[in-house]
Design an enzyme around this catalytic site. Structure first.
Site, short mmCIF file in Angstrom:
data_model
loop_
_atom_site.label_atom_id
_atom_site.label_comp_id
_atom_site.label_asym_id
_atom_site.label_seq_id
_atom_site.Cartn_x
_atom_site.Cartn_y
_atom_site.Cartn_z
N GLY A 178 0.82 -1.15 -0.10
CA GLY A 178 -0.11 0.05 -0.08
C GLY A 178 0.79 1.39 -0.23
N GLU A 196 -3.81 5.44 7.19
CA GLU A 196 -3.29 4.42 8.00
C GLU A 196 -3.25 4.28 9.37
OE1 GLU A 196 -1.06 1.74 9.05
OE2 GLU A 196 -1.06 1.87 6.78
N ASN A 242 -8.41 5.03 11.40
CA ASN A 242 -8.76 3.52 10.86
C ASN A 242 -9.54 3.89 9.73
OD1 ASN A 242 -9.92 1.00 10.82
ND2 ASN A 242 -9.25 0.57 12.74
N THR A 264 -5.09 -1.82 2.44
CA THR A 264 -4.75 -2.50 3.75
C THR A 264 -4.33 -4.11 3.58
OG1 THR A 264 -7.21 -2.92 3.89
CG2 THR A 264 -6.13 -0.68 4.85
N ALA A 266 -6.01 -6.49 4.38
CA ALA A 266 -7.44 -7.07 4.66
C ALA A 266 -7.32 -8.87 4.41
CB ALA A 266 -8.38 -6.63 3.81
N CYS A 410 10.00 -2.12 -14.27
CA CYS A 410 9.18 -1.58 -15.57
C CYS A 410 8.19 -2.54 -16.19
CB CYS A 410 10.10 -0.67 -16.47
SG CYS A 410 11.27 -1.70 -17.48
#
Length: 561
Positions: A178, A196, A242, A264, A266, A410
């Site tokens: 992230g 964050e 949060n 995140t 998750a 790249c």
């Protein structure tokens, strides 16, 4: 956590041309393993965690020491086998075989759950390798910057007449993956607000210039975004909070971003997503004492997060999942329409995959940034007509902070990877660069992953969950002579939701390396073209014909000889 998973030790890869191992083909995996644990690279190196929740480079410190010892003693005709971060055998093979073969966190499908994996992990029997953590080719946040940049640019083309100037992106997560988002948005011309929950991650991104500013409050953040978008400036703003609280609040206020996504962690509710109202220390403690309750609390917060994303989508804001499986977690908590907004691959990236275009990366084993700058120039020379790629390389040199050994990424496809690899090998041979170069890629590539909620979401023929393809990719890269090959489960989206393969090849300037490069850097991206042609994508069939692929069940590729 077992004591052997923690050690107060600073690890950095050797630089220069003095070998610790017996050849560059074994020195390279040794340096890249160490580079994954460099404190400038890894999220939590003292616990062997590289990125992505608990994505580790080795199972424990005893295993790390044993891997280092094995690599330093490995002969030119031997292959080291790694089983979930543990060195389990050294076997005689031959000098064109891989020097290391890696299998991480693979489970029989019925048992491929976080609950079963966590039991094995607690017993010291398994390790989560993420994608490039356990395969020793992580290069820090740069590894995903260009892919995120390409995604944002394509979103601008599809939704905003080709430009994101004066627009802003709302997202969350400043971890290893992230953390690329704010810089990618800036490079694409947009402002961004990234939520964050850990201040330490914001501090790291500020220090490395991946994020420009931190706001003190939500009101402060929105004021900054309003000012910068009005002025047409591309500035990234971070807010320590949060996302499960902030996104619903923004919906309630009627705030309308221009793009919404999320990165995140998750995919890992036990270690990667802070439940609403919890402190991070409390989360870590409860993960040990009450893993089931902790996972449920995290998933409830993810459900609130996804409901807010759905609300933005209903407003008409382009909203997409960036591959962390948050939609699946929300659906498991009763958000039945969680998949009403798409993933980033079917929305923006699949046409690139059809041509074998993906995250080609290389690392200067010398540690000298000049070696990367020289290879940047070589890429421009060889891919002379691609001004978009040239622009990326220019921006990368100006804005991207090297983490650990200097590296570059790249996105190039089947047409160019082999040519670039051979050119780099020649640069090593004639001394244009000061030491060998390793070439690898993310497991997120066109032919190396099966992940129905991410890379293979919504395949044209319905083959989203067919995982033969990454297995074939790993087998072919092994047969082709890659220096090390990896086969993982659960990267990106978590246990039970993906299988994927990686490869790395060393350019050491020898004729033997050139022969291996010709095979590996053609065959590896060609599997992506093959996979998409087999699924019925016309663009992939056209690429297969152009590049002379022999695909027996794709009629257009037959009868050419």
């Amino acid at each position: 956590m077992p004591e052997s998973k923690y050690r107060q030790q600073t690890i950095r890869a050797p630089r220069g041309t003095v070998l610790t191992a017996k050849s560059w083909l074994t020195e390279a995996p040794l340096r890249m393993l160490m580079n994954n644990l460099d404190p400038d690279v890894a999220e939590n190196p003292h616990e062997l965690v590289v990125y992505g929740g608990i994505g580790r480079a080795a199972r424990n410190w005893e295993c790390y020491d044993a891997i280092v010892d094995a690599l330093t003693r490995l002969e030119a005709d031997e292959t080291l086998l790694i089983q979930s971060g543990k060195p389990v055998g050294v076997f005689k093979t031959h000098d064109n075989a891989p020097r290391v073969l890696i299998a991480n966190s693979n489970l029989v499908p019925h048992w491929a759950t976080w609950e079963h994996f966590n039991e094995l992990d607690a017993k010291g029997l398994a390790m989560y390798g993420q994608m490039t953590a356990g395969s020793w080719i992580y290069i820090g946040s740069q590894g995903i910057v260009q892919g995120t940049y390409e995604t944002f640019v394509e979103a601008g083309c599809q939704h905003y007449n080709g430009t994101l100037a004066g627009r802003w992106v709302l997202t969350a997560g400043l971890g290893g993956m992230g953390g690329a988002q704010p810089l990618a948005a800036t490079l694409a011309g947009a402002c961004s607000l990234t939520i964050e929950c850990q201040q330490s991650r914001i501090d790291f991104r500020l220090r490395t210039r991946y994020v420009d500013e931190q706001a003190a409050t939500l009101d402060d953040a929105l004021a900054r975004i309003t000012r910068y978008t009005r002025e047409g400036k591309a500035v990234s703003v971070a807010l320590c909070a949060n996302a499960a609280d902030i996104l619903p609040e923004l919906v309630n206020r009627g705030v309308r971003p221009d793009l919404v996504t999320d990165q995140t962690s998750a995919h890992d509710p036990l270690h990667g997503y802070l439940p609403s109202g919890w402190r991070w220390e409390e989360y870590q403690k409860n993960a040990q004492s009450d893993p089931h309750g902790t996972m449920q609390a995290a998933k409830r917060s993810m459900a609130a997060h996804v409901r807010a994303m759905l609300a933005f989508s209903k407003m008409g804001v382009p909203t997409f999942d960036y591959g962390n499986n948050i939609r699946q977690m929300a659906k498991e908590m009763g958000v039945e329409n969680a998949f009403d907004f798409p993933g980033f691959v079917p929305a923006y990236i699949r046409p690139l995959f059809c041509r074998g275009i993906g995250p080609f990366r290389w690392v200067a084993l010398s540690g000298d940034p000049q070696d990367i700058y020289k290879t940047d120039a070589k890429v421009k020379e060889i891919v002379a007509e691609d001004k978009h790629l040239h622009h990326w390389l220019d921006m990368a040199r100006e804005r991207i902070h090297f983490q650990g050994l200097p590296a570059r990424i790249c996105w190039v496809g089947l047409e160019w990877r082999q040519k670039l690899g051979l050119a780099f090998n020649e640069m090593v041979r004639c001394g244009e660069v000061s030491a060998p170069i390793v070439i690898g890629r993310d497991h997120l590539d066109s032919g190396s992953v099966a992940s129905p909620n991410r890379e293979t979401e919504a395949m044209r023929d319905g083959s989203d969950a067919v995982s033969d393809w990454p297995l074939l990719n790993a087998l072919l890269n092994t047969a082709s002579g890659a220096t090390w090959v990896s086969l993982h489960h659960g990267g990106g989206v978590g246990m039970g939701f993906s299988q994927h393969a990686g490869m790395v090849i060393v350019c050491d300037g020898t004729d033997e390396a050139a022969a291996r490069i010709r095979r590996v850097l053609h065959n590896d991206p060609a599997t992506g073209v093959m996979r998409h042609a087999d699924a019925g994508y016309d663009l992939a069939v056209e690429c297969a014909v152009e590049q002379g692929l022999n695909l027996p069940m794709v009629a257009a590729t037959q009868g050419k000889g």
